[in-house]
Motif scaffolding. Structure first.
Motif, PDB file in Angstrom:
ATOM      1  N   LYS A   8       0.836  -1.207   0.000  1.00 19.08           N
ATOM      2  CA  LYS A   8       0.000   0.000   0.000  1.00 19.08           C
ATOM      3  C   LYS A   8       0.870   1.257   0.000  1.00 19.08           C
ATOM      4  O   LYS A   8       0.540   2.263  -0.634  1.00 19.08           O
ATOM      5  CB  LYS A   8      -0.928  -0.019   1.210  1.00 19.08           C
ATOM      6  N   GLU A   9       1.999   1.195   0.713  1.00 21.72           N
ATOM      7  CA  GLU A   9       2.820   2.403   0.852  1.00 21.72           C
ATOM      8  C   GLU A   9       3.451   2.817  -0.475  1.00 21.72           C
ATOM      9  O   GLU A   9       3.692   3.996  -0.714  1.00 21.72           O
ATOM     10  CB  GLU A   9       3.899   2.185   1.920  1.00 21.72           C
ATOM     11  N   THR A  10       3.712   1.841  -1.352  1.00 20.56           N
ATOM     12  CA  THR A  10       4.278   2.162  -2.660  1.00 20.56           C
ATOM     13  C   THR A  10       3.264   1.939  -3.782  1.00 20.56           C
ATOM     14  O   THR A  10       3.604   2.081  -4.956  1.00 20.56           O
ATOM     15  CB  THR A  10       5.523   1.296  -2.947  1.00 20.56           C
ATOM     16  N   THR A  11       2.039   1.635  -3.436  1.00 30.30           N
ATOM     17  CA  THR A  11       0.953   1.317  -4.386  1.00 30.30           C
ATOM     18  C   THR A  11       1.470   0.396  -5.489  1.00 30.30           C
ATOM     19  O   THR A  11       1.358   0.697  -6.688  1.00 30.30           O
ATOM     20  CB  THR A  11       0.314   2.590  -4.990  1.00 30.30           C
ATOM     21  N   SER A  12       2.036  -0.730  -5.080  1.00 33.79           N
ATOM     22  CA  SER A  12       2.630  -1.648  -6.045  1.00 33.79           C
ATOM     23  C   SER A  12       2.189  -3.081  -5.792  1.00 33.79           C
ATOM     24  O   SER A  12       1.759  -3.438  -4.679  1.00 33.79           O
ATOM     25  CB  SER A  12       4.157  -1.554  -5.990  1.00 33.79           C
ATOM     26  N   PHE A  13       2.332  -3.900  -6.827  1.00 32.99           N
ATOM     27  CA  PHE A  13       1.976  -5.325  -6.764  1.00 32.99           C
ATOM     28  C   PHE A  13       2.842  -6.034  -7.810  1.00 32.99           C
ATOM     29  O   PHE A  13       2.361  -6.577  -8.790  1.00 32.99           O
ATOM     30  CB  PHE A  13       0.475  -5.481  -7.051  1.00 32.99           C
ATOM     31  N   HIS A  14       4.118  -6.047  -7.589  1.00 34.13           N
ATOM     32  CA  HIS A  14       5.070  -6.591  -8.553  1.00 34.13           C
ATOM     33  C   HIS A  14       5.035  -8.113  -8.562  1.00 34.13           C
ATOM     34  O   HIS A  14       5.006  -8.766  -7.515  1.00 34.13           O
ATOM     35  CB  HIS A  14       6.492  -6.134  -8.221  1.00 34.13           C
ATOM     36  N   LEU A  15       5.080  -8.680  -9.767  1.00 32.30           N
ATOM     37  CA  LEU A  15       5.055 -10.139  -9.942  1.00 32.30           C
ATOM     38  C   LEU A  15       6.485 -10.661  -9.978  1.00 32.30           C
ATOM     39  O   LEU A  15       7.323 -10.131 -10.721  1.00 32.30           O
ATOM     40  CB  LEU A  15       4.332 -10.499 -11.237  1.00 32.30           C
ATOM     41  N   GLU A  16       6.749 -11.729  -9.215  1.00 32.45           N
ATOM     42  CA  GLU A  16       8.107 -12.272  -9.127  1.00 32.45           C
ATOM     43  C   GLU A  16       8.083 -13.795  -9.241  1.00 32.45           C
ATOM     44  O   GLU A  16       7.114 -14.443  -8.834  1.00 32.45           O
ATOM     45  CB  GLU A  16       8.750 -11.872  -7.793  1.00 32.45           C
ATOM     46  N   LYS A  17       9.156 -14.324  -9.818  1.00 35.24           N
ATOM     47  CA  LYS A  17       9.373 -15.766  -9.827  1.00 35.24           C
ATOM     48  C   LYS A  17      10.873 -16.005  -9.808  1.00 35.24           C
ATOM     49  O   LYS A  17      11.606 -15.350 -10.550  1.00 35.24           O
ATOM     50  CB  LYS A  17       8.734 -16.432 -11.046  1.00 35.24           C
ATOM     51  N   GLY A  18      11.286 -16.944  -9.015  1.00 34.08           N
ATOM     52  CA  GLY A  18      12.713 -17.160  -8.824  1.00 34.08           C
ATOM     53  C   GLY A  18      13.404 -17.858  -9.980  1.00 34.08           C
ATOM     54  O   GLY A  18      14.575 -17.616 -10.247  1.00 34.08           O
ATOM     55  N   SER A  19      12.685 -18.720 -10.690  1.00 32.85           N
ATOM     56  CA  SER A  19      13.308 -19.494 -11.758  1.00 32.85           C
ATOM     57  C   SER A  19      12.245 -19.789 -12.819  1.00 32.85           C
ATOM     58  O   SER A  19      11.380 -20.634 -12.602  1.00 32.85           O
ATOM     59  CB  SER A  19      13.888 -20.801 -11.203  1.00 32.85           C
ATOM     60  N   VAL A  20      12.315 -19.065 -13.934  1.00 33.93           N
ATOM     61  CA  VAL A  20      11.263 -19.197 -14.949  1.00 33.93           C
ATOM     62  C   VAL A  20      11.545 -20.390 -15.873  1.00 33.93           C
ATOM     63  O   VAL A  20      12.697 -20.812 -16.032  1.00 33.93           O
ATOM     64  CB  VAL A  20      11.120 -17.910 -15.783  1.00 33.93           C
ATOM     65  N   GLN A  21      10.471 -20.880 -16.462  1.00 34.12           N
ATOM     66  CA  GLN A  21      10.540 -21.999 -17.403  1.00 34.12           C
ATOM     67  C   GLN A  21       9.993 -21.543 -18.753  1.00 34.12           C
ATOM     68  O   GLN A  21       9.238 -20.564 -18.843  1.00 34.12           O
ATOM     69  CB  GLN A  21       9.725 -23.171 -16.877  1.00 34.12           C
ATOM     70  N   VAL A  22      10.335 -22.302 -19.780  1.00 37.39           N
ATOM     71  CA  VAL A  22       9.826 -21.979 -21.115  1.00 37.39           C
ATOM     72  C   VAL A  22       8.299 -21.921 -21.113  1.00 37.39           C
ATOM     73  O   VAL A  22       7.688 -21.080 -21.770  1.00 37.39           O
ATOM     74  CB  VAL A  22      10.339 -23.000 -22.147  1.00 37.39           C
ATOM     75  N   SER A  23       7.679 -22.786 -20.315  1.00 44.71           N
ATOM     76  CA  SER A  23       6.218 -22.854 -20.256  1.00 44.71           C
ATOM     77  C   SER A  23       5.592 -21.610 -19.610  1.00 44.71           C
ATOM     78  O   SER A  23       4.365 -21.455 -19.655  1.00 44.71           O
ATOM     79  CB  SER A  23       5.771 -24.095 -19.482  1.00 44.71           C
ATOM     80  N   ASP A  24       6.384 -20.753 -19.019  1.00 40.92           N
ATOM     81  CA  ASP A  24       5.869 -19.497 -18.450  1.00 40.92           C
ATOM     82  C   ASP A  24       5.694 -18.414 -19.508  1.00 40.92           C
ATOM     83  O   ASP A  24       5.172 -17.331 -19.205  1.00 40.92           O
ATOM     84  CB  ASP A  24       6.810 -18.976 -17.357  1.00 40.92           C
ATOM     85  N   SER A  25       6.118 -18.674 -20.719  1.00 38.09           N
ATOM     86  CA  SER A  25       5.962 -17.699 -21.799  1.00 38.09           C
ATOM     87  C   SER A  25       4.477 -17.411 -22.008  1.00 38.09           C
ATOM     88  O   SER A  25       3.680 -18.327 -22.261  1.00 38.09           O
ATOM     89  CB  SER A  25       6.578 -18.233 -23.093  1.00 38.09           C
ATOM     90  N   ALA A  26       4.110 -16.159 -21.885  1.00 35.24           N
ATOM     91  CA  ALA A  26       2.696 -15.764 -21.914  1.00 35.24           C
ATOM     92  C   ALA A  26       2.634 -14.243 -21.812  1.00 35.24           C
ATOM     93  O   ALA A  26       3.658 -13.574 -21.693  1.00 35.24           O
ATOM     94  CB  ALA A  26       1.934 -16.396 -20.757  1.00 35.24           C
ATOM     95  N   VAL A  27       1.407 -13.719 -21.818  1.00 37.39           N
ATOM     96  CA  VAL A  27       1.192 -12.301 -21.535  1.00 37.39           C
ATOM     97  C   VAL A  27       0.593 -12.194 -20.136  1.00 37.39           C
ATOM     98  O   VAL A  27      -0.374 -12.895 -19.810  1.00 37.39           O
ATOM     99  CB  VAL A  27       0.265 -11.637 -22.566  1.00 37.39           C
ATOM    100  N   TYR A  28       1.182 -11.333 -19.319  1.00 39.53           N
ATOM    101  CA  TYR A  28       0.768 -11.180 -17.927  1.00 39.53           C
ATOM    102  C   TYR A  28       0.102  -9.812 -17.745  1.00 39.53           C
ATOM    103  O   TYR A  28       0.638  -8.789 -18.158  1.00 39.53           O
ATOM    104  CB  TYR A  28       1.969 -11.326 -16.998  1.00 39.53           C
ATOM    105  N   PHE A  29      -1.068  -9.820 -17.114  1.00 34.25           N
ATOM    106  CA  PHE A  29      -1.838  -8.601 -16.895  1.00 34.25           C
ATOM    107  C   PHE A  29      -2.009  -8.356 -15.405  1.00 34.25           C
ATOM    108  O   PHE A  29      -2.448  -9.244 -14.668  1.00 34.25           O
ATOM    109  CB  PHE A  29      -3.237  -8.707 -17.517  1.00 34.25           C
ATOM    110  N   CYS A  30      -1.703  -7.165 -14.976  1.00 34.12           N
ATOM    111  CA  CYS A  30      -1.993  -6.718 -13.622  1.00 34.12           C
ATOM    112  C   CYS A  30      -3.354  -6.020 -13.653  1.00 34.12           C
ATOM    113  O   CYS A  30      -3.671  -5.314 -14.631  1.00 34.12           O
ATOM    114  CB  CYS A  30      -0.901  -5.764 -13.166  1.00 34.12           C
ATOM    115  N   ALA A  31      -4.162  -6.209 -12.620  1.00 30.11           N
ATOM    116  CA  ALA A  31      -5.492  -5.618 -12.619  1.00 30.11           C
ATOM    117  C   ALA A  31      -5.920  -5.306 -11.195  1.00 30.11           C
ATOM    118  O   ALA A  31      -5.386  -5.869 -10.234  1.00 30.11           O
ATOM    119  CB  ALA A  31      -6.502  -6.560 -13.280  1.00 30.11           C
TER     120      ALA A  31
END
Lengths: 115, 113
Positions: free
Chosen positions: B68-91
């Motif tokens: 809330k203090e930075t009005t943020s919601f950052h998406l994180e993943k430690g180790s991505v895979q080829v299958s994570d290829s996609a379009v990501y939407f924040c809402a």
């Protein structure tokens, strides 16, 4: 169980024609939303239904757009006198109720192309 | 009015790299925050959500914390895979808006083997 379905999956129409897009929500879901996904505008809200009534039509871009929902189930989005800027993917989503605890489930969309 | 801003893509990473996709928001009231994912040829799916400040949403190795203090919601993943290829939407959604989703522009993620 069955998810949200939409038809047709693709629609090509000539400028000036009317089109109807259909959404079948998940059975028992009372809340239904229409969104539009276009290259220029991204994802944008169009209209929200609770049961058969539409308390929020604020996202409809013009009076050429209308929508109805019958029997608390199927919804139809109608675009009259289509224009090229109407070309987009139209997405329908439903949820058990409207609320922060209720996930919106999306259909595969209808890709509309106006030539 | 309420809005969501997320980093532009495409973001291209190698497999097993760390991922962060930035998302910030502007909202009156107290929104719920979401990440949706759209895999190639598929419909939008909810990836994770958080409904109040300091909540952490997580799913499939992805995490995001409602700040809330930075009005943020950052998406994180430690180790991505080829299958994570996609379009990501924040809402976000708010009660006053009948819980309609207000969307970021989407970030295309490409993972190379």
């Amino acid at each position: 169980g069955a998810g949200v379905s939409q038809s047709p999956s693709n629609k090509v129409t000539e400028k000036g024609k009317d089109v109807e897009l259909r959404c079948d929500p998940i059975s028992g879901h009372t809340a239904l939303y229409w969104y539009r996904q276009s290259l220029g505008q991204g994802l944008e809200f169009l209209i929200y239904f609770q049961g058969n009534s539409a308390p929020d039509k604020s996202g409809l871009p013009s009076d050429r757009f209308s929508a109805e929902r019958t029997g608390g189930s199927v919804s139809t989005l109608t675009i009259q006198r289509t224009q090229q800027e109407d070309s987009a993917v139209y997405l329908c989503a439903s949820s058990l109720q409207a609320g922060l605890s209720y996930e919106q489930y999306f259909g595969p969309g209808t890709r509309l192309t106006v030539t | 009015g309420d809005s969501v801003t997320q980093m532009e893509g495409p973001v291209t990473l190698s497999e097993e790299a760390c991922l962060t996709i930035n998302c910030t928001y502007t909202a009156t009231g107290y929104p719920s925050l979401f990440w949706y994912v759209q895999y190639p040829g598929e419909g939008l799916q909810l990836l994770l959500k958080a409904t109040k400040a300091d909540d952490k949403g997580s799913n499939k190795g992805f995490e995001a914390t409602y700040r809330k203090e930075t009005t943020s919601f950052h998406l994180e993943k430690g180790s991505v895979q080829v299958s994570d290829s996609a379009v990501y939407f924040c809402a976000l959604s708010v009660v006053a808006g009948n819980y309609q989703l207000i969307w970021g522009a989407g970030t295309k993620l490409i993972i190379k083997p």
